[in-house]
Design a protein around this motif. Structure first.
Motif, PDB file in Angstrom:
ATOM      1  N   ALA A 185       0.836  -1.198   0.000  1.00  0.00           N
ATOM      2  CA  ALA A 185       0.000   0.000   0.000  1.00  0.00           C
ATOM      3  C   ALA A 185       0.872   1.249   0.000  1.00  0.00           C
ATOM      4  O   ALA A 185       2.081   1.183   0.172  1.00  0.00           O
ATOM      5  CB  ALA A 185      -0.899  -0.014   1.236  1.00  0.00           C
ATOM      6  N   TYR A 186       0.207   2.395  -0.157  1.00  0.00           N
ATOM      7  CA  TYR A 186       0.876   3.688  -0.128  1.00  0.00           C
ATOM      8  C   TYR A 186       1.582   3.868   1.213  1.00  0.00           C
ATOM      9  O   TYR A 186       1.080   3.503   2.268  1.00  0.00           O
ATOM     10  CB  TYR A 186      -0.126   4.819  -0.320  1.00  0.00           C
ATOM     11  N   SER A 187       2.762   4.444   1.146  1.00  0.00           N
ATOM     12  CA  SER A 187       3.513   4.793   2.343  1.00  0.00           C
ATOM     13  C   SER A 187       4.462   5.916   1.964  1.00  0.00           C
ATOM     14  O   SER A 187       4.933   5.982   0.836  1.00  0.00           O
ATOM     15  CB  SER A 187       4.306   3.590   2.843  1.00  0.00           C
ATOM     16  N   SER A 188       4.750   6.772   2.900  1.00  0.00           N
ATOM     17  CA  SER A 188       5.658   7.884   2.596  1.00  0.00           C
ATOM     18  C   SER A 188       7.103   7.547   2.945  1.00  0.00           C
ATOM     19  O   SER A 188       7.992   8.357   2.706  1.00  0.00           O
ATOM     20  CB  SER A 188       5.215   9.141   3.341  1.00  0.00           C
ATOM     21  N   THR A 189       7.350   6.385   3.516  1.00  0.00           N
ATOM     22  CA  THR A 189       8.718   5.986   3.857  1.00  0.00           C
ATOM     23  C   THR A 189       8.973   4.538   3.484  1.00  0.00           C
ATOM     24  O   THR A 189       8.054   3.738   3.369  1.00  0.00           O
ATOM     25  CB  THR A 189       8.976   6.134   5.372  1.00  0.00           C
ATOM     26  N   ASN A 190      10.254   4.197   3.318  1.00  0.00           N
ATOM     27  CA  ASN A 190      10.694   2.829   3.063  1.00  0.00           C
ATOM     28  C   ASN A 190       9.939   2.175   1.919  1.00  0.00           C
ATOM     29  O   ASN A 190       9.415   1.076   2.048  1.00  0.00           O
ATOM     30  CB  ASN A 190      10.540   1.971   4.323  1.00  0.00           C
ATOM     31  N   ASP A 191       9.876   2.862   0.814  1.00  0.00           N
ATOM     32  CA  ASP A 191       9.051   2.362  -0.266  1.00  0.00           C
ATOM     33  C   ASP A 191       9.728   2.467  -1.619  1.00  0.00           C
ATOM     34  O   ASP A 191      10.850   2.948  -1.738  1.00  0.00           O
ATOM     35  CB  ASP A 191       7.720   3.105  -0.302  1.00  0.00           C
ATOM     36  N   ILE A 192       9.020   1.989  -2.625  1.00  0.00           N
ATOM     37  CA  ILE A 192       9.465   2.083  -4.013  1.00  0.00           C
ATOM     38  C   ILE A 192       8.438   2.939  -4.744  1.00  0.00           C
ATOM     39  O   ILE A 192       7.237   2.822  -4.507  1.00  0.00           O
ATOM     40  CB  ILE A 192       9.536   0.691  -4.665  1.00  0.00           C
ATOM     41  N   MET A 193       8.923   3.792  -5.625  1.00  0.00           N
ATOM     42  CA  MET A 193       8.026   4.651  -6.387  1.00  0.00           C
ATOM     43  C   MET A 193       8.131   4.324  -7.864  1.00  0.00           C
ATOM     44  O   MET A 193       9.217   4.022  -8.366  1.00  0.00           O
ATOM     45  CB  MET A 193       8.377   6.116  -6.145  1.00  0.00           C
ATOM     46  N   GLY A 194       6.997   4.383  -8.535  1.00  0.00           N
ATOM     47  CA  GLY A 194       6.960   4.206  -9.978  1.00  0.00           C
ATOM     48  C   GLY A 194       6.721   5.533 -10.646  1.00  0.00           C
ATOM     49  O   GLY A 194       5.865   6.312 -10.222  1.00  0.00           O
ATOM     50  N   SER A 195       7.495   5.789 -11.683  1.00  0.00           N
ATOM     51  CA  SER A 195       7.319   7.006 -12.466  1.00  0.00           C
ATOM     52  C   SER A 195       7.527   6.628 -13.920  1.00  0.00           C
ATOM     53  O   SER A 195       8.649   6.304 -14.320  1.00  0.00           O
ATOM     54  CB  SER A 195       8.334   8.066 -12.029  1.00  0.00           C
ATOM     55  N   GLY A 196       6.448   6.634 -14.689  1.00  0.00           N
ATOM     56  CA  GLY A 196       6.536   6.155 -16.069  1.00  0.00           C
ATOM     57  C   GLY A 196       6.976   4.712 -16.053  1.00  0.00           C
ATOM     58  O   GLY A 196       6.511   3.925 -15.227  1.00  0.00           O
TER      59      GLY A 196
END
Length: 192
Positions: free
Chosen positions: A104-115
């Motif tokens: 789920a969404y989290s503002s820390t310890n995460d991976i982000m997708g961009s394009g």
């Protein structure tokens, strides 16, 4: 001189016979379906039936700027059969924490997708699996710990990303869709 015609039985006068015949047919088909369903499953070497594998449904990519994970069913209905698996299912990438189940969404310890790119914002390590075949838990853990970095880019359908979460959970992402609109993967996250 009127000829008497023999009395014909109409459709409605045969109703109970038709109903009985149809009910018998439905019962026979249902019984055959149950028998076929039980016998069509996989079995192990000793002949014991194995559960049918589940196939996550594909999802459309998230809209640009979206930060939501997939709308996967609650963990109880998506619980993996293998006790070594922490989560298995679809993930639509925005800003997602794979240490949560479901991701789920989290503002820390995460991976982000961009394009068509993925990058981390914590201590998550990721890398693209370049060998043939699908990597297992140990393969992904080894790749992430030896060559994993902060970003993988130019992903496409068929790419496989291995990594390890901040809490030490190895994971594999099988990319189903990668475009300028986002990334959709089938994810397997193993227990640490």
């Amino acid at each position: 001189m009127s000829k008497e015609q023999p009395e014909r039985e109409g459709f409605w006068s045969l109703g109970h016979k038709w109903i009985t015949a149809i009910a018998a047919l439905i019962t026979a088909l249902a019984t055959a379906g149950i028998i076929v369903g039980v016998n069509s499953g996989s079995s192990d070497k000793s002949g014991n039936a194995l559960p049918a594998p589940t196939q996550p449904a594909s999802q459309a990519p998230a809209a640009p700027g979206s930060t939501a994970a997939s709308s996967a069913p609650p963990a109880s209905s998506n619980a993996p059969a293998d006790p070594a698996v922490y989560y298995a299912g679809p993930v639509t990438w925005g800003q997602v924490n794979l240490d949560l189940t479901p991701p789920a969404y989290s503002s820390t310890n995460d991976i982000m997708g961009s394009g068509p790119d993925l990058y981390n914002s914590g201590h998550v390590k990721i890398d693209i699996w370049a060998d043939r075949g699908e990597p297992g838990r140990k393969d992904c853990e080894t790749l992430a710990l030896t060559t994993g970095g902060a970003e993988v880019d130019s992903l496409h359908a068929g790419s496989i990303v291995c990594g390890i979460t901040e809490k030490g959970r190895p994971f594999r992402l099988n990319v189903k869709v990668a475009s300028s609109n986002g990334i959709v993967t089938d994810a397997v996250v193993w227990n640490a």
